[in-house]
Design a protein around this motif. Structure first.
Motif, PDB file in Angstrom:
ATOM      1  N   ILE A  56       0.836  -1.204   0.000  1.00  0.00           N
ATOM      2  CA  ILE A  56       0.000   0.000   0.000  1.00  0.00           C
ATOM      3  C   ILE A  56       0.871   1.255   0.000  1.00  0.00           C
ATOM      4  O   ILE A  56       0.613   2.210  -0.733  1.00  0.00           O
ATOM      5  CB  ILE A  56      -0.966  -0.002   1.203  1.00  0.00           C
ATOM      6  CG1 ILE A  56      -2.009  -1.098   1.000  1.00  0.00           C
ATOM      7  CG2 ILE A  56      -1.641   1.354   1.379  1.00  0.00           C
ATOM      8  CD1 ILE A  56      -2.843  -1.398   2.237  1.00  0.00           C
ATOM      9  N   ALA A  57       1.939   1.257   0.797  1.00  0.00           N
ATOM     10  CA  ALA A  57       2.825   2.422   0.868  1.00  0.00           C
ATOM     11  C   ALA A  57       3.521   2.676  -0.471  1.00  0.00           C
ATOM     12  O   ALA A  57       3.711   3.827  -0.863  1.00  0.00           O
ATOM     13  CB  ALA A  57       3.858   2.218   1.972  1.00  0.00           C
ATOM     14  N   MET A  58       3.895   1.621  -1.174  1.00  0.00           N
ATOM     15  CA  MET A  58       4.578   1.783  -2.463  1.00  0.00           C
ATOM     16  C   MET A  58       3.641   2.300  -3.543  1.00  0.00           C
ATOM     17  O   MET A  58       4.068   3.028  -4.428  1.00  0.00           O
ATOM     18  CB  MET A  58       5.144   0.438  -2.917  1.00  0.00           C
ATOM     19  CG  MET A  58       6.410   0.052  -2.275  1.00  0.00           C
ATOM     20  SD  MET A  58       7.046  -1.330  -3.229  1.00  0.00           S
ATOM     21  CE  MET A  58       7.871  -2.258  -2.011  1.00  0.00           C
ATOM     22  N   GLY A  59       2.396   1.871  -3.483  1.00  0.00           N
ATOM     23  CA  GLY A  59       1.428   2.306  -4.493  1.00  0.00           C
ATOM     24  C   GLY A  59       1.889   1.951  -5.895  1.00  0.00           C
ATOM     25  O   GLY A  59       2.366   0.852  -6.155  1.00  0.00           O
ATOM     26  N   LYS A  60       1.790   2.901  -6.798  1.00  0.00           N
ATOM     27  CA  LYS A  60       2.162   2.679  -8.195  1.00  0.00           C
ATOM     28  C   LYS A  60       3.662   2.468  -8.371  1.00  0.00           C
ATOM     29  O   LYS A  60       4.096   1.914  -9.372  1.00  0.00           O
ATOM     30  CB  LYS A  60       1.711   3.851  -9.052  1.00  0.00           C
ATOM     31  CG  LYS A  60       0.211   3.969  -9.187  1.00  0.00           C
ATOM     32  CD  LYS A  60      -0.162   5.151 -10.038  1.00  0.00           C
ATOM     33  CE  LYS A  60      -1.663   5.293 -10.142  1.00  0.00           C
ATOM     34  NZ  LYS A  60      -2.045   6.454 -10.950  1.00  0.00           N
ATOM     35  N   ALA A  61       4.451   2.913  -7.418  1.00  0.00           N
ATOM     36  CA  ALA A  61       5.911   2.800  -7.527  1.00  0.00           C
ATOM     37  C   ALA A  61       6.409   1.374  -7.338  1.00  0.00           C
ATOM     38  O   ALA A  61       7.581   1.107  -7.568  1.00  0.00           O
ATOM     39  CB  ALA A  61       6.579   3.729  -6.511  1.00  0.00           C
ATOM     40  N   MET A  62       5.537   0.460  -6.960  1.00  0.00           N
ATOM     41  CA  MET A  62       6.000  -0.896  -6.701  1.00  0.00           C
ATOM     42  C   MET A  62       6.500  -1.600  -7.960  1.00  0.00           C
ATOM     43  O   MET A  62       7.285  -2.521  -7.878  1.00  0.00           O
ATOM     44  CB  MET A  62       4.933  -1.732  -6.005  1.00  0.00           C
ATOM     45  CG  MET A  62       3.714  -2.027  -6.812  1.00  0.00           C
ATOM     46  SD  MET A  62       2.451  -2.815  -5.812  1.00  0.00           S
ATOM     47  CE  MET A  62       2.748  -4.510  -6.196  1.00  0.00           C
ATOM     48  N   ASP A  63       6.103  -1.142  -9.133  1.00  0.00           N
ATOM     49  CA  ASP A  63       6.586  -1.720 -10.381  1.00  0.00           C
ATOM     50  C   ASP A  63       7.704  -0.900 -11.022  1.00  0.00           C
ATOM     51  O   ASP A  63       8.179  -1.232 -12.108  1.00  0.00           O
ATOM     52  CB  ASP A  63       5.440  -1.880 -11.386  1.00  0.00           C
ATOM     53  CG  ASP A  63       4.508  -3.013 -11.013  1.00  0.00           C
ATOM     54  OD1 ASP A  63       4.999  -4.026 -10.486  1.00  0.00           O
ATOM     55  OD2 ASP A  63       3.294  -2.895 -11.247  1.00  0.00           O
ATOM     56  N   ALA A  64       8.122   0.165 -10.338  1.00  0.00           N
ATOM     57  CA  ALA A  64       9.211   0.993 -10.864  1.00  0.00           C
ATOM     58  C   ALA A  64      10.507   0.186 -10.905  1.00  0.00           C
ATOM     59  O   ALA A  64      10.729  -0.698 -10.085  1.00  0.00           O
ATOM     60  CB  ALA A  64       9.398   2.228  -9.981  1.00  0.00           C
ATOM     61  N   ILE A  65      11.345   0.492 -11.877  1.00  0.00           N
ATOM     62  CA  ILE A  65      12.623  -0.201 -12.015  1.00  0.00           C
ATOM     63  C   ILE A  65      13.705   0.661 -11.375  1.00  0.00           C
ATOM     64  O   ILE A  65      13.840   1.845 -11.683  1.00  0.00           O
ATOM     65  CB  ILE A  65      12.940  -0.473 -13.491  1.00  0.00           C
ATOM     66  CG1 ILE A  65      11.870  -1.405 -14.073  1.00  0.00           C
ATOM     67  CG2 ILE A  65      14.329  -1.085 -13.638  1.00  0.00           C
ATOM     68  CD1 ILE A  65      11.982  -1.624 -15.559  1.00  0.00           C
ATOM     69  N   VAL A  66      14.478   0.060 -10.481  1.00  0.00           N
ATOM     70  CA  VAL A  66      15.540   0.767  -9.758  1.00  0.00           C
ATOM     71  C   VAL A  66      16.841   0.636 -10.540  1.00  0.00           C
ATOM     72  O   VAL A  66      17.241  -0.465 -10.924  1.00  0.00           O
ATOM     73  CB  VAL A  66      15.711   0.185  -8.335  1.00  0.00           C
ATOM     74  CG1 VAL A  66      16.831   0.897  -7.592  1.00  0.00           C
ATOM     75  CG2 VAL A  66      14.405   0.284  -7.562  1.00  0.00           C
ATOM     76  N   VAL A  67      17.480   1.783 -10.783  1.00  0.00           N
ATOM     77  CA  VAL A  67      18.752   1.803 -11.498  1.00  0.00           C
ATOM     78  C   VAL A  67      19.771   2.591 -10.696  1.00  0.00           C
ATOM     79  O   VAL A  67      19.434   3.313  -9.757  1.00  0.00           O
ATOM     80  CB  VAL A  67      18.608   2.417 -12.906  1.00  0.00           C
ATOM     81  CG1 VAL A  67      17.694   1.576 -13.775  1.00  0.00           C
ATOM     82  CG2 VAL A  67      18.102   3.838 -12.848  1.00  0.00           C
ATOM     83  N   GLU A  68      21.032   2.467 -11.089  1.00  0.00           N
ATOM     84  CA  GLU A  68      22.127   3.093 -10.356  1.00  0.00           C
ATOM     85  C   GLU A  68      22.159   4.610 -10.524  1.00  0.00           C
ATOM     86  O   GLU A  68      22.417   5.336  -9.569  1.00  0.00           O
ATOM     87  CB  GLU A  68      23.444   2.486 -10.824  1.00  0.00           C
ATOM     88  CG  GLU A  68      24.639   2.888 -10.005  1.00  0.00           C
ATOM     89  CD  GLU A  68      25.863   2.083 -10.369  1.00  0.00           C
ATOM     90  OE1 GLU A  68      26.902   2.316  -9.738  1.00  0.00           O
ATOM     91  OE2 GLU A  68      25.804   1.231 -11.265  1.00  0.00           O
ATOM     92  N   GLU A  69      21.929   5.073 -11.741  1.00  0.00           N
ATOM     93  CA  GLU A  69      22.009   6.515 -11.997  1.00  0.00           C
ATOM     94  C   GLU A  69      21.135   6.889 -13.189  1.00  0.00           C
ATOM     95  O   GLU A  69      20.617   6.029 -13.900  1.00  0.00           O
ATOM     96  CB  GLU A  69      23.456   6.934 -12.244  1.00  0.00           C
ATOM     97  CG  GLU A  69      24.103   6.199 -13.379  1.00  0.00           C
ATOM     98  CD  GLU A  69      25.581   6.539 -13.518  1.00  0.00           C
ATOM     99  OE1 GLU A  69      26.064   6.409 -14.641  1.00  0.00           O
ATOM    100  OE2 GLU A  69      26.226   6.925 -12.529  1.00  0.00           O
ATOM    101  N   GLU A  70      21.014   8.192 -13.413  1.00  0.00           N
ATOM    102  CA  GLU A  70      20.137   8.715 -14.458  1.00  0.00           C
ATOM    103  C   GLU A  70      20.506   8.192 -15.851  1.00  0.00           C
ATOM    104  O   GLU A  70      19.630   7.869 -16.652  1.00  0.00           O
ATOM    105  CB  GLU A  70      20.190  10.243 -14.457  1.00  0.00           C
ATOM    106  CG  GLU A  70      19.261  10.896 -15.449  1.00  0.00           C
ATOM    107  CD  GLU A  70      19.328  12.404 -15.398  1.00  0.00           C
ATOM    108  OE1 GLU A  70      18.876  13.023 -16.372  1.00  0.00           O
ATOM    109  OE2 GLU A  70      19.835  12.966 -14.404  1.00  0.00           O
ATOM    110  N   GLY A  71      21.780   8.089 -16.149  1.00  0.00           N
ATOM    111  CA  GLY A  71      22.209   7.599 -17.458  1.00  0.00           C
ATOM    112  C   GLY A  71      21.728   6.181 -17.733  1.00  0.00           C
ATOM    113  O   GLY A  71      21.339   5.844 -18.854  1.00  0.00           O
ATOM    114  N   VAL A  72      21.748   5.361 -16.697  1.00  0.00           N
ATOM    115  CA  VAL A  72      21.254   3.985 -16.841  1.00  0.00           C
ATOM    116  C   VAL A  72      19.762   4.002 -17.121  1.00  0.00           C
ATOM    117  O   VAL A  72      19.267   3.228 -17.945  1.00  0.00           O
ATOM    118  CB  VAL A  72      21.559   3.166 -15.552  1.00  0.00           C
ATOM    119  CG1 VAL A  72      20.956   1.779 -15.629  1.00  0.00           C
ATOM    120  CG2 VAL A  72      23.067   3.083 -15.316  1.00  0.00           C
ATOM    121  N   ALA A  73      19.036   4.892 -16.454  1.00  0.00           N
ATOM    122  CA  ALA A  73      17.596   5.008 -16.669  1.00  0.00           C
ATOM    123  C   ALA A  73      17.305   5.409 -18.113  1.00  0.00           C
ATOM    124  O   ALA A  73      16.411   4.855 -18.762  1.00  0.00           O
ATOM    125  CB  ALA A  73      16.991   6.027 -15.722  1.00  0.00           C
TER     126      ALA A  73
END
Length: 80
Positions: A56-73
């Motif tokens: 519930i706390a994560m909401g929509k962010a639970m499917d977000a992909i975590v990357v090391e830095e902006e360039g990787v994103a």
């Protein structure tokens, strides 16, 4: 009977979508260094009783992909 068939088809579509998403994430992790995974997969709780609260706390962010830095994103977005 019709509702059971509709339900079955919907489950098949969802299963296929989940499989494609997992495959895309695996490819991202393999091809683009610095890709860690989905927020939900990385934030496992120590006790099952907290799973609902974390989800519930994560909401929509639970499917977000975590990357090391902006360039990787940016590379990941181009790939997808």
């Amino acid at each position: 009977l019709t509702s059971q068939l509709s339900s079955s088809k919907a489950e098949q579509r969802e299963s296929e979508r989940d499989r494609k998403s997992a495959e895309a994430l695996d490819n991202l992790k393999r091809l683009i260094p610095g890709t860690f995974g989905r927020t939900f997969d990385l934030c496992k709780t120590t006790h099952r009783k907290y799973n609902a609260a974390v989800t519930i706390a994560m909401g929509k962010a639970m499917d977000a992909i975590v990357v090391e830095e902006e360039g990787v994103a940016k590379e990941g977005i181009k790939y997808l």
